[in-house]
Design a protein around this motif. Structure first.
Motif, PDB file in Angstrom:
ATOM      1  N   VAL A   1       1.584   3.326   9.067  1.00 26.86           N
ATOM      2  CA  VAL A   1       2.590   3.005   8.053  1.00 26.86           C
ATOM      3  C   VAL A   1       1.921   2.692   6.720  1.00 26.86           C
ATOM      4  O   VAL A   1       2.370   3.135   5.652  1.00 26.86           O
ATOM      5  CB  VAL A   1       3.470   1.836   8.520  1.00 26.86           C
ATOM      6  N   ARG A   2       0.817   1.952   6.750  1.00 26.88           N
ATOM      7  CA  ARG A   2       0.109   1.638   5.502  1.00 26.88           C
ATOM      8  C   ARG A   2      -0.433   2.909   4.845  1.00 26.88           C
ATOM      9  O   ARG A   2      -0.366   3.071   3.621  1.00 26.88           O
ATOM     10  CB  ARG A   2      -1.016   0.646   5.781  1.00 26.88           C
ATOM     11  N   ASP A   3      -0.965   3.806   5.643  1.00 28.88           N
ATOM     12  CA  ASP A   3      -1.458   5.071   5.085  1.00 28.88           C
ATOM     13  C   ASP A   3      -0.316   5.851   4.438  1.00 28.88           C
ATOM     14  O   ASP A   3      -0.481   6.437   3.359  1.00 28.88           O
ATOM     15  CB  ASP A   3      -2.104   5.917   6.183  1.00 28.88           C
ATOM     16  N   ALA A   4       0.841   5.855   5.103  1.00 36.57           N
ATOM     17  CA  ALA A   4       1.988   6.573   4.553  1.00 36.57           C
ATOM     18  C   ALA A   4       2.480   5.919   3.267  1.00 36.57           C
ATOM     19  O   ALA A   4       2.893   6.613   2.332  1.00 36.57           O
ATOM     20  CB  ALA A   4       3.114   6.627   5.583  1.00 36.57           C
ATOM     21  N   LEU A   5       2.425   4.598   3.221  1.00 38.46           N
ATOM     22  CA  LEU A   5       2.820   3.898   1.998  1.00 38.46           C
ATOM     23  C   LEU A   5       1.901   4.279   0.839  1.00 38.46           C
ATOM     24  O   LEU A   5       2.359   4.530  -0.288  1.00 38.46           O
ATOM     25  CB  LEU A   5       2.781   2.390   2.223  1.00 38.46           C
ATOM     26  N   ARG A   6       0.606   4.316   1.100  1.00 38.15           N
ATOM     27  CA  ARG A   6      -0.347   4.669   0.034  1.00 38.15           C
ATOM     28  C   ARG A   6      -0.111   6.078  -0.493  1.00 38.15           C
ATOM     29  O   ARG A   6      -0.362   6.354  -1.670  1.00 38.15           O
ATOM     30  CB  ARG A   6      -1.775   4.533   0.564  1.00 38.15           C
ATOM     31  N   ALA A   7       0.367   6.954   0.378  1.00 43.75           N
ATOM     32  CA  ALA A   7       0.602   8.337  -0.028  1.00 43.75           C
ATOM     33  C   ALA A   7       1.991   8.556  -0.612  1.00 43.75           C
ATOM     34  O   ALA A   7       2.315   9.666  -1.031  1.00 43.75           O
ATOM     35  CB  ALA A   7       0.407   9.257   1.175  1.00 43.75           C
ATOM     36  N   SER A   8       2.811   7.506  -0.655  1.00 39.62           N
ATOM     37  CA  SER A   8       4.196   7.635  -1.099  1.00 39.62           C
ATOM     38  C   SER A   8       4.395   7.004  -2.467  1.00 39.62           C
ATOM     39  O   SER A   8       3.456   6.458  -3.064  1.00 39.62           O
ATOM     40  CB  SER A   8       5.130   6.961  -0.095  1.00 39.62           C
ATOM     41  N   ASP A   9       5.633   7.042  -2.936  1.00 39.93           N
ATOM     42  CA  ASP A   9       5.989   6.385  -4.189  1.00 39.93           C
ATOM     43  C   ASP A   9       6.417   4.944  -3.978  1.00 39.93           C
ATOM     44  O   ASP A   9       6.698   4.231  -4.942  1.00 39.93           O
ATOM     45  CB  ASP A   9       7.129   7.150  -4.878  1.00 39.93           C
ATOM     46  N   CYS A  10       6.496   4.508  -2.727  1.00 41.44           N
ATOM     47  CA  CYS A  10       6.952   3.147  -2.426  1.00 41.44           C
ATOM     48  C   CYS A  10       5.785   2.161  -2.475  1.00 41.44           C
ATOM     49  O   CYS A  10       4.660   2.493  -2.083  1.00 41.44           O
ATOM     50  CB  CYS A  10       7.602   3.091  -1.046  1.00 41.44           C
ATOM     51  N   ASP A  11       6.078   0.949  -2.914  1.00 41.49           N
ATOM     52  CA  ASP A  11       5.080  -0.123  -2.930  1.00 41.49           C
ATOM     53  C   ASP A  11       5.204  -1.028  -1.712  1.00 41.49           C
ATOM     54  O   ASP A  11       4.245  -1.716  -1.348  1.00 41.49           O
ATOM     55  CB  ASP A  11       5.243  -0.964  -4.201  1.00 41.49           C
ATOM     56  N   ALA A  12       6.385  -1.066  -1.097  1.00 38.73           N
ATOM     57  CA  ALA A  12       6.622  -1.928   0.057  1.00 38.73           C
ATOM     58  C   ALA A  12       7.783  -1.360   0.856  1.00 38.73           C
ATOM     59  O   ALA A  12       8.571  -0.544   0.352  1.00 38.73           O
ATOM     60  CB  ALA A  12       6.932  -3.353  -0.387  1.00 38.73           C
TER      61      ALA A  12
ATOM     62  N   ALA B   1       1.122  -1.785   1.541  1.00 38.98           N
ATOM     63  CA  ALA B   1      -0.089  -1.073   1.941  1.00 38.98           C
ATOM     64  C   ALA B   1      -1.232  -2.026   2.239  1.00 38.98           C
ATOM     65  O   ALA B   1      -2.174  -1.672   2.959  1.00 38.98           O
ATOM     66  CB  ALA B   1      -0.502  -0.090   0.856  1.00 38.98           C
ATOM     67  N   ASP B   2      -1.161  -3.253   1.718  1.00 34.65           N
ATOM     68  CA  ASP B   2      -2.271  -4.198   1.885  1.00 34.65           C
ATOM     69  C   ASP B   2      -1.857  -5.545   2.465  1.00 34.65           C
ATOM     70  O   ASP B   2      -2.732  -6.371   2.747  1.00 34.65           O
ATOM     71  CB  ASP B   2      -2.948  -4.443   0.531  1.00 34.65           C
ATOM     72  N   ALA B   3      -0.567  -5.771   2.648  1.00 33.06           N
ATOM     73  CA  ALA B   3      -0.104  -7.082   3.131  1.00 33.06           C
ATOM     74  C   ALA B   3       0.993  -6.896   4.161  1.00 33.06           C
ATOM     75  O   ALA B   3       1.713  -5.906   4.179  1.00 33.06           O
ATOM     76  CB  ALA B   3       0.411  -7.917   1.961  1.00 33.06           C
ATOM     77  N   GLY B   4       1.103  -7.930   5.038  1.00 30.64           N
ATOM     78  CA  GLY B   4       2.086  -7.875   6.090  1.00 30.64           C
ATOM     79  C   GLY B   4       1.473  -7.245   7.343  1.00 30.64           C
ATOM     80  O   GLY B   4       0.267  -6.973   7.387  1.00 30.64           O
ATOM     81  N   PRO B   5       2.290  -7.040   8.351  1.00 32.39           N
ATOM     82  CA  PRO B   5       3.734  -7.210   8.335  1.00 32.39           C
ATOM     83  C   PRO B   5       4.163  -8.673   8.420  1.00 32.39           C
ATOM     84  O   PRO B   5       3.553  -9.474   9.121  1.00 32.39           O
ATOM     85  CB  PRO B   5       4.197  -6.446   9.575  1.00 32.39           C
TER      86      PRO B   5
ATOM     87  N   ASP C   1      13.397   4.992   5.220  1.00 27.97           N
ATOM     88  CA  ASP C   1      13.574   5.505   6.579  1.00 27.97           C
ATOM     89  C   ASP C   1      12.933   6.873   6.735  1.00 27.97           C
ATOM     90  O   ASP C   1      12.376   7.179   7.794  1.00 27.97           O
ATOM     91  CB  ASP C   1      15.058   5.572   6.919  1.00 27.97           C
ATOM     92  N   ALA C   2      12.998   7.717   5.711  1.00 26.20           N
ATOM     93  CA  ALA C   2      12.347   9.026   5.798  1.00 26.20           C
ATOM     94  C   ALA C   2      10.848   8.869   5.996  1.00 26.20           C
ATOM     95  O   ALA C   2      10.218   9.614   6.764  1.00 26.20           O
ATOM     96  CB  ALA C   2      12.633   9.845   4.541  1.00 26.20           C
ATOM     97  N   LEU C   3      10.258   7.883   5.325  1.00 27.84           N
ATOM     98  CA  LEU C   3       8.827   7.615   5.512  1.00 27.84           C
ATOM     99  C   LEU C   3       8.550   7.227   6.956  1.00 27.84           C
ATOM    100  O   LEU C   3       7.598   7.728   7.581  1.00 27.84           O
ATOM    101  CB  LEU C   3       8.386   6.518   4.553  1.00 27.84           C
ATOM    102  N   MET C   4       9.386   6.355   7.513  1.00 25.62           N
ATOM    103  CA  MET C   4       9.167   5.918   8.893  1.00 25.62           C
ATOM    104  C   MET C   4       9.388   7.068   9.879  1.00 25.62           C
ATOM    105  O   MET C   4       8.676   7.178  10.879  1.00 25.62           O
ATOM    106  CB  MET C   4      10.100   4.753   9.225  1.00 25.62           C
TER     107      MET C   4
END
Length: 406
Positions: free
Chosen positions: A30-41, A75-79, A161-164
């Motif tokens: 999920v973190r890798d996908a976040l880094r590759a996306s436009d989303c920050d969280a 991408a760097d904090a959580g869950p 949700d599309a990212l997930m």
């Protein structure tokens, strides 16, 4: 070498699941996908997404999915687990991998939702440095959306949700092993229902027997909240519930209950007959069986979900029943979600064609129903299929009903 080339059909089935590794792999993906996306969280509420990121096995209240528990991750904090007060003590005592736990209300009363956004979510987003960034969500009701817009005007809400769905599309080896175990339970559940199907019993009795086996074997949930056992004319058209109808001689009977184990689902369905089947019942069953076998044979890398659907429809059409297929998709993805994209045979606007790849898992379930058949003219057979580097692997193992093959 691919992770799916370790043993027969691509998986080392003797390897035990390392749940710590699985948790790390899921969060890392999920973190890798976040880094590759436009989303920050991501702010997620669907039961399957919360479990994917936190491993929380929660108490589920009927009708309150997406309103009980959530998770926030960057991408760097959580869950950070956002949970009902009833889950908090358990989580604090036994889930050290979480980076934070916050108690939240049931997310439906506007005043409580606003309080959550003001006092819990806003400080977290500021702490993570994303209060003016882009937040991906998988589900949002109007009170939550209004509160986000009012209290966090610089925050942009996006589709998380599309990212997930993309992250969950290709199953990891540990996930496949968990799904295989869920299939073993689902097979036993299905077999129990078949064994208990006889004249004079009610549909709900048979479903109850199957659910007993589900819980005896450590299953968490059935694949559907409303266990599906239907007999006779209740399969034409399909009622998709169990009722107090009494099973009679000559009835076709269908079971579709499945199982969840450690968060992963199996969806298995079989049709049987009480007594001697009629000629038309055998014709319908044979058409569905041959359609399913033809579709499974197409489930190789490089083919598409449309190729699979087309082959099933064509084979059933050879038997004269193409116009009698159920008005629903023919198959669906499955994993930590009981029913998830991609779909096989979806015909509604927006349906997509997707290439099959190793690590995808599907439940394939053609259904044909013919009205006016004594004892019912509805048949579905459903199997769990893993896409491998070569031949598809059928994960479900319940026998087919040879008495119904024409």
């Amino acid at each position: 070498m691919s992770a799916y080339a370790k043993g027969p059909y691509g998986v080392d089935w003797e390897e035990r699941i390392d749940f710590n590794r699985l948790r790390r792999d899921r969060v890392g993906a999920v973190r890798d996908a976040l880094r590759a996306s436009d989303c920050d969280a991501l702010l997620l509420w669907k039961d399957e997404n919360v479990r994917y990121l936190t491993s929380l096995r929660a108490q589920l209240i009927a009708g309150k999915s997406t309103a009980l528990n959530g998770v926030l991750v960057t991408a760097d904090a959580g869950p950070v687990l956002l949970c009902s007060g009833g889950e908090a003590d358990k989580a604090r005592a036994g889930m050290p991998w979480l980076e934070g736990i916050r108690v939240i209300p049931i997310m439906e009363q506007a005043e409580l939702v606003r309080g959550f956004v003001k006092e819990t979510l806003t400080p977290l987003l500021k702490e993570f440095g994303v209060a003016d960034g882009r937040l991906g969500v998988d589900h949002v009701n109007l009170p939550l959306l209004d509160s986000l817009r009012t209290l966090l005007p610089d925050l942009q809400v996006d589709d998380g949700d599309a990212l997930m769905q993309g992250v969950r599309l290709i199953k990891k080896p540990d996930e496949i092993t968990a799904i295989d175990e869920a299939c073993a339970i689902a097979d036993a559940v299905t077999q129990r229902a078949l064994d208990e199907t006889r004249v004079g019993r009610r549909e709900c009795e048979v479903a109850g027997d199957a659910m007993q086996t589900l819980f005896y074997l450590g299953g968490e949930l059935s694949h559907v909240t409303t266990p599906f056992f239907a007999s006779g004319e209740h399969m034409s058209p399909p009622h998709r519930i169990c009722s107090d109808k009494i099973i009679r001689n000559g009835d076709l009977c269908f079971v579709d209950i499945g199982a969840m184990w450690n968060g992963y689902f199996a969806d298995v369905g079989r049709t049987t007959v009480v007594g001697r089947p009629s000629k038309v019942q055998k014709q319908i069953y044979t058409a569905v069986y041959e359609g399913l076998m033809t579709g499974i044979a197409k489930m190789r890398p490089g083919n598409t979900n449309s190729d699979v659907a087309d082959s099933i429809i064509a084979k059933i059409g050879e038997h004269g029943f193409a116009g009698n297929m159920f008005s629903l998709f023919i198959g669906h993805g499955i994993g930590i979600g009981a029913n998830e994209p991609p779909y096989i045979g979806e015909t509604l606007p927006g349906s997509t064609t997707l290439e099959l790849k190793p690590g995808m898992v599907f439940a394939v379930e053609p259904l044909v129903w013919v009205p006016g058949v004594c004892g019912g003219g509805g048949v579905r057979i459903e199997d769990m299929i893993l896409i491998t580097e070569d031949e598809p692997r059928v994960l479900s193992r319940v026998q087919y009903e040879e008495r119904l093959l024409d």
